[in-house]
Design an enzyme around this catalytic site. Sequence first.
Site, mmCIF file in Angstrom:
data_model
loop_
_atom_site.group_PDB
_atom_site.id
_atom_site.type_symbol
_atom_site.label_atom_id
_atom_site.label_comp_id
_atom_site.label_asym_id
_atom_site.label_seq_id
_atom_site.Cartn_x
_atom_site.Cartn_y
_atom_site.Cartn_z
ATOM 1 N N ARG A 1 11.064 44.327 15.763
ATOM 2 C CA ARG A 1 10.035 43.320 15.547
ATOM 3 C C ARG A 1 9.814 42.573 16.866
ATOM 4 O O ARG A 1 10.586 41.700 17.239
ATOM 5 C CB ARG A 1 10.495 42.362 14.444
ATOM 6 C CG ARG A 1 9.433 41.396 13.959
ATOM 7 C CD ARG A 1 10.076 40.292 13.151
ATOM 8 N NE ARG A 1 10.712 39.316 14.037
ATOM 9 C CZ ARG A 1 11.839 38.672 13.762
ATOM 10 N NH1 ARG A 1 12.498 38.917 12.658
ATOM 11 N NH2 ARG A 1 12.330 37.784 14.620
ATOM 12 N N HIS B 1 9.376 36.467 13.121
ATOM 13 C CA HIS B 1 9.464 36.864 11.715
ATOM 14 C C HIS B 1 8.187 36.463 10.981
ATOM 15 O O HIS B 1 7.561 37.258 10.297
ATOM 16 C CB HIS B 1 10.680 36.210 11.070
ATOM 17 C CG HIS B 1 10.760 36.403 9.593
ATOM 18 N ND1 HIS B 1 11.028 37.624 9.014
ATOM 19 C CD2 HIS B 1 10.594 35.528 8.563
ATOM 20 C CE1 HIS B 1 11.021 37.504 7.702
ATOM 21 N NE2 HIS B 1 10.761 36.246 7.404
ATOM 22 N N TYR C 1 17.209 32.692 18.869
ATOM 23 C CA TYR C 1 18.313 33.573 18.479
ATOM 24 C C TYR C 1 18.279 34.936 19.159
ATOM 25 O O TYR C 1 19.187 35.731 18.962
ATOM 26 C CB TYR C 1 18.342 33.747 16.954
ATOM 27 C CG TYR C 1 17.041 34.232 16.340
ATOM 28 C CD1 TYR C 1 16.702 35.582 16.321
ATOM 29 C CD2 TYR C 1 16.159 33.325 15.759
ATOM 30 C CE1 TYR C 1 15.522 36.028 15.752
ATOM 31 C CE2 TYR C 1 14.972 33.765 15.183
ATOM 32 C CZ TYR C 1 14.656 35.112 15.181
ATOM 33 O OH TYR C 1 13.479 35.537 14.625
#
Length: 375
Positions: free
Chosen positions: A270, A274, A283
């Site tokens: 990805r 998100h 992160y």
Amino acid sequence: MVDQATGEEGLIQLLDPVGARVDTPENAGYRARVAHLEGDDLRAMYRDMVLTRRFDDEATALQRQGELALFAQARGQEAAQVGSAYALAPQDYVFPSYREHGVLHVRGVDPVDRLRLFRGQDHGGWDPAEHNVQLYTLVLGSQVLHATGYAMGIQRDGLVGTGDPTRDAAVAVYFGDGTTSQGDVHEAMVFAAVNDSPVVFYLQNNQWAISEPTTRQAKVPFADRGLGYGIPSVRVDGNDVLACYAVTLEALERAHSGGGPTLIEAFTYRMGAHTTSDDPTRYREREEEEYWRRRDPLERLEALLKAEGLWDEAWFAAVEADAEVLAERIRTETRELGAPPTEALFEHVYATPHATVAEERAWFAEYEDETEASR
């Protein structure tokens, strides 16, 4: 950079990261399944991947401008989605999550209709029967059970294993690595396995369940879980559109013939967030993102087209022009949707009349009347 337990080992691959064809004894059967694809087919795949990414970019921009409440990005997963969707027969039925924009594009779902849910315009946006595509799923995991139930239904209707390629049907259900932690997925696979149901479980492992990496979700490749249910399983390079097409075609052939379910793990990445409420820089390391940027699925197919003399600048300019037309339509028509009437909140909650919903609708109508009278 890539965890050994859940990483790139053992992937079916027909195009390497620089777009060269991979010819090994292990992938011979899959190479045979793409042998019929000609230049026009490959160019069509590339065009659909470009349009899918442009849809993604425009929807993200609209959310930033306040035109959408939320949007789930799919940048980087175009090959996994377009390749698998090309393998579907017209009579096959698709159950998506909320990120399968490329699958819906190939199936012909209108791009503005796809955004109605994210705008809060309605509960879905398109007629599932028109495209054989169920609505986007927000309660993750539920679509896997629904898909399995639907597959059991067409099985009992005698639409599997007839030998008629225009009649035999199957179901493809899309979900992510994070969704595998839901109990619904386990239950679905048990039902599908013991009933030999014609369903393809298409797991897009983009390596991050929001901020949770796959290393915190599983110690072995997700495809290995299929073995525990007795479901044939395969891991595929999810950034390789040809390999994704080939493995999905094989799985659908098995389902159509009455051979039961298959679990496909498409190992991809990805590249974006998100959703538009997420900040992946909190992160993920820049080095990791750069590693996967060099494995961009669009650039991989572009390299193949150029290497095999299938690239034409005039044709590419036409693809870019089509993307501009799509972007303009998305911007204009999404803004023209306006806001739905407030009472639409009470519509289509249940398939049949429901006393509690009727009571709430009446209360809300009275509340609105009182508010209007007090102005």
